[in-house]
Design a protein around this motif. Sequence first.
Motif, PDB file in Angstrom:
ATOM      1  N   ALA A   1       0.842  -1.202   0.000  1.00  0.00           N
ATOM      2  CA  ALA A   1       0.000   0.000   0.000  1.00  0.00           C
ATOM      3  C   ALA A   1       0.870   1.243   0.000  1.00  0.00           C
ATOM      4  CB  ALA A   1      -0.918   0.003   1.222  1.00  0.00           C
ATOM      5  N   ARG A   2       0.278   2.352  -0.451  1.00  0.00           N
ATOM      6  CA  ARG A   2       0.949   3.651  -0.410  1.00  0.00           C
ATOM      7  C   ARG A   2      -0.007   4.683   0.193  1.00  0.00           C
ATOM      8  NH1 ARG A   2       2.858   5.530  -5.980  1.00  0.00           N
ATOM      9  NH2 ARG A   2       0.778   4.811  -6.570  1.00  0.00           N
ATOM     10  N   VAL A   3       0.563   5.833   0.554  1.00  0.00           N
ATOM     11  CA  VAL A   3      -0.216   6.856   1.245  1.00  0.00           C
ATOM     12  C   VAL A   3      -0.283   8.142   0.431  1.00  0.00           C
ATOM     13  CG1 VAL A   3       1.797   7.775   2.506  1.00  0.00           C
ATOM     14  CG2 VAL A   3      -0.506   8.057   3.457  1.00  0.00           C
ATOM     15  N   VAL A   4      -1.433   8.803   0.495  1.00  0.00           N
ATOM     16  CA  VAL A   4      -1.574  10.179   0.025  1.00  0.00           C
ATOM     17  C   VAL A   4      -1.631  11.058   1.265  1.00  0.00           C
ATOM     18  CG1 VAL A   4      -3.046  11.865  -1.133  1.00  0.00           C
ATOM     19  CG2 VAL A   4      -2.795   9.566  -2.092  1.00  0.00           C
ATOM     20  N   LEU A   5      -0.668  11.957   1.387  1.00  0.00           N
ATOM     21  CA  LEU A   5      -0.653  12.916   2.493  1.00  0.00           C
ATOM     22  C   LEU A   5      -1.525  14.101   2.112  1.00  0.00           C
ATOM     23  CD1 LEU A   5       3.158  12.848   3.348  1.00  0.00           C
ATOM     24  CD2 LEU A   5       1.305  11.699   4.574  1.00  0.00           C
ATOM     25  N   LEU A   6      -2.465  14.441   2.983  1.00  0.00           N
ATOM     26  CA  LEU A   6      -3.425  15.520   2.706  1.00  0.00           C
ATOM     27  C   LEU A   6      -3.282  16.590   3.776  1.00  0.00           C
ATOM     28  CD1 LEU A   6      -5.814  16.596   1.044  1.00  0.00           C
ATOM     29  CD2 LEU A   6      -7.328  15.221   2.486  1.00  0.00           C
ATOM     30  N   CYS A   7      -2.770  17.749   3.372  1.00  0.00           N
ATOM     31  CA  CYS A   7      -2.579  18.848   4.314  1.00  0.00           C
ATOM     32  C   CYS A   7      -3.380  20.056   3.862  1.00  0.00           C
ATOM     33  CB  CYS A   7      -1.088  19.181   4.451  1.00  0.00           C
ATOM     34  SG  CYS A   7      -0.321  19.780   2.918  1.00  0.00           S
ATOM     35  N   GLY A   8      -3.109  21.196   4.480  1.00  0.00           N
ATOM     36  CA  GLY A   8      -3.837  22.421   4.215  1.00  0.00           C
ATOM     37  C   GLY A   8      -4.110  23.119   5.523  1.00  0.00           C
ATOM     38  N   PRO A   9      -4.432  24.404   5.497  1.00  0.00           N
ATOM     39  CA  PRO A   9      -4.734  25.127   6.730  1.00  0.00           C
ATOM     40  C   PRO A   9      -5.881  24.482   7.498  1.00  0.00           C
ATOM     41  CG  PRO A   9      -4.500  26.647   4.886  1.00  0.00           C
ATOM     42  CD  PRO A   9      -4.526  25.269   4.301  1.00  0.00           C
ATOM     43  N   SER A  10      -5.898  24.658   8.802  1.00  0.00           N
ATOM     44  CA  SER A  10      -7.001  24.166   9.613  1.00  0.00           C
ATOM     45  C   SER A  10      -8.308  24.772   9.122  1.00  0.00           C
ATOM     46  CB  SER A  10      -6.773  24.556  11.078  1.00  0.00           C
ATOM     47  OG  SER A  10      -7.878  24.180  11.877  1.00  0.00           O
ATOM     48  N   GLY A  11      -9.294  23.910   8.827  1.00  0.00           N
ATOM     49  CA  GLY A  11     -10.571  24.382   8.330  1.00  0.00           C
ATOM     50  C   GLY A  11     -10.691  24.369   6.819  1.00  0.00           C
ATOM     51  N   SER A  12      -9.699  23.859   6.117  1.00  0.00           N
ATOM     52  CA  SER A  12      -9.714  23.884   4.651  1.00  0.00           C
ATOM     53  C   SER A  12     -10.536  22.754   4.043  1.00  0.00           C
ATOM     54  CB  SER A  12      -8.280  23.843   4.100  1.00  0.00           C
ATOM     55  OG  SER A  12      -7.588  22.698   4.562  1.00  0.00           O
TER      56      SER A  12
ATOM     57  N   THR B   1       6.034   6.369  11.653  1.00  0.00           N
ATOM     58  CA  THR B   1       6.039   4.952  12.028  1.00  0.00           C
ATOM     59  C   THR B   1       4.692   4.300  11.735  1.00  0.00           C
ATOM     60  OG1 THR B   1       7.720   5.259  13.736  1.00  0.00           O
ATOM     61  CG2 THR B   1       6.294   3.335  13.949  1.00  0.00           C
ATOM     62  N   ALA B   2       3.604   4.982  12.110  1.00  0.00           N
ATOM     63  CA  ALA B   2       2.265   4.430  11.873  1.00  0.00           C
ATOM     64  C   ALA B   2       1.984   4.287  10.381  1.00  0.00           C
ATOM     65  CB  ALA B   2       1.215   5.323  12.522  1.00  0.00           C
ATOM     66  N   ILE B   3       2.368   5.282   9.593  1.00  0.00           N
ATOM     67  CA  ILE B   3       2.127   5.235   8.152  1.00  0.00           C
ATOM     68  C   ILE B   3       2.892   4.081   7.509  1.00  0.00           C
ATOM     69  CG2 ILE B   3       2.621   6.441   5.980  1.00  0.00           C
ATOM     70  CD1 ILE B   3       1.883   9.049   7.481  1.00  0.00           C
ATOM     71  N   THR B   4       4.155   3.924   7.845  1.00  0.00           N
ATOM     72  CA  THR B   4       4.944   2.853   7.234  1.00  0.00           C
ATOM     73  C   THR B   4       4.431   1.479   7.663  1.00  0.00           C
ATOM     74  OG1 THR B   4       6.615   3.082   8.996  1.00  0.00           O
ATOM     75  CG2 THR B   4       7.004   4.269   6.943  1.00  0.00           C
ATOM     76  N   GLU B   5       3.981   1.350   8.914  1.00  0.00           N
ATOM     77  CA  GLU B   5       3.403   0.078   9.357  1.00  0.00           C
ATOM     78  C   GLU B   5       2.126  -0.240   8.590  1.00  0.00           C
ATOM     79  OE1 GLU B   5       4.973  -0.241  13.997  1.00  0.00           O
ATOM     80  OE2 GLU B   5       2.864   0.186  13.557  1.00  0.00           O
ATOM     81  N   LEU B   6       1.284   0.759   8.387  1.00  0.00           N
ATOM     82  CA  LEU B   6       0.062   0.546   7.619  1.00  0.00           C
ATOM     83  C   LEU B   6       0.381   0.117   6.185  1.00  0.00           C
ATOM     84  CD1 LEU B   6      -2.404   3.411   8.624  1.00  0.00           C
ATOM     85  CD2 LEU B   6      -2.753   0.964   8.915  1.00  0.00           C
ATOM     86  N   CYS B   7       1.367   0.769   5.595  1.00  0.00           N
ATOM     87  CA  CYS B   7       1.716   0.434   4.216  1.00  0.00           C
ATOM     88  C   CYS B   7       2.268  -0.980   4.100  1.00  0.00           C
ATOM     89  CB  CYS B   7       2.744   1.435   3.683  1.00  0.00           C
ATOM     90  SG  CYS B   7       2.069   3.070   3.307  1.00  0.00           S
ATOM     91  N   ARG B   8       3.049  -1.402   5.069  1.00  0.00           N
ATOM     92  CA  ARG B   8       3.737  -2.685   4.950  1.00  0.00           C
ATOM     93  C   ARG B   8       2.972  -3.854   5.551  1.00  0.00           C
ATOM     94  NH1 ARG B   8       8.580   0.917   5.729  1.00  0.00           N
ATOM     95  NH2 ARG B   8       9.434   1.037   3.618  1.00  0.00           N
ATOM     96  N   THR B   9       2.112  -3.580   6.533  1.00  0.00           N
ATOM     97  CA  THR B   9       1.413  -4.687   7.200  1.00  0.00           C
ATOM     98  C   THR B   9      -0.100  -4.580   7.137  1.00  0.00           C
ATOM     99  OG1 THR B   9       1.260  -3.666   9.404  1.00  0.00           O
ATOM    100  CG2 THR B   9       3.337  -4.767   8.841  1.00  0.00           C
ATOM    101  N   GLY B  10      -0.620  -3.388   6.794  1.00  0.00           N
ATOM    102  CA  GLY B  10      -2.062  -3.202   6.726  1.00  0.00           C
ATOM    103  C   GLY B  10      -2.720  -2.845   8.034  1.00  0.00           C
ATOM    104  N   ARG B  11      -1.928  -2.725   9.109  1.00  0.00           N
ATOM    105  CA  ARG B  11      -2.514  -2.339  10.398  1.00  0.00           C
ATOM    106  C   ARG B  11      -1.466  -1.652  11.257  1.00  0.00           C
ATOM    107  NH1 ARG B  11      -2.177  -4.251  15.097  1.00  0.00           N
ATOM    108  NH2 ARG B  11      -4.409  -3.913  15.461  1.00  0.00           N
ATOM    109  N   THR B  12      -1.941  -0.875  12.245  1.00  0.00           N
ATOM    110  CA  THR B  12      -1.059  -0.225  13.210  1.00  0.00           C
ATOM    111  C   THR B  12      -1.889   0.219  14.402  1.00  0.00           C
ATOM    112  OG1 THR B  12       0.721   1.424  13.457  1.00  0.00           O
ATOM    113  CG2 THR B  12      -1.292   2.147  12.347  1.00  0.00           C
TER     114      THR B  12
END
Length: 215
Positions: free
Chosen positions: A9-20, A72-83
């Motif tokens: 799995a891979r991740v999309v990081l979603l940022c932006g100002p608070s309230g966006s 750490t949580a993101i990489t665990e999710l990508c490699r194992t599917g859970r964290t």
Amino acid sequence: MTSHPPIPARVVLLCGPSGSGKSLLAARSGLPVLRLDDFYKEGGDPTLPQVLGSTDIDWDHPRSWDADAAVTAITELCRTGRTNVPVYDISLSARTGVEGVEIGRTPLFIAEGIFAAEIVARCQEEGVLADALCLSRGPVKTFRRRFLRDLREGRKSVPFLLRRGWRLMRAERSIVARQTALGAYACDRDEAMGRLADAAAGTNTHVRGTYVRNT
């Protein structure tokens, strides 16, 4: 760059100002979501930054957030599917427990929060980054949406919310500029949904702020 074996799995990081509108967009995407706000430091942490010239804690500063734990949580999710992730209560400025997050066999998930751009480079180095997006609605719209949400959810006192809202409204353009400089692509909701669809289909990659469509 360090070479990594293929990951499920891979991740999309979603940022932006608070309230966006990050949380709403993530929910509408239909993809699994990791809430990066759950990695805030606790209110008693001595490393928390303060707003310049004030006794308020600056919860919009990256030092109020545990980037190491988030990566750490993101990489665990990508490699194992859970964290396991902390459960954070913003109104208490405290972690109130731990919960398991599972994404199953999905090839893509979203990690959303105001500090997501801070870990673009690290996720890319880990070989888990699919894309990084920065939502922007405009300072006035964002101020209104943020204040009403925070008031409804009882996140902080009204005076605190007004002080924070005014400060963030004035700083919104510089916030977006910082996040794009860190590698997130600035876009509106519709364009973000299109890029998410491309990432889910495996037709794009994200390389330090450059959008590349695979053929």
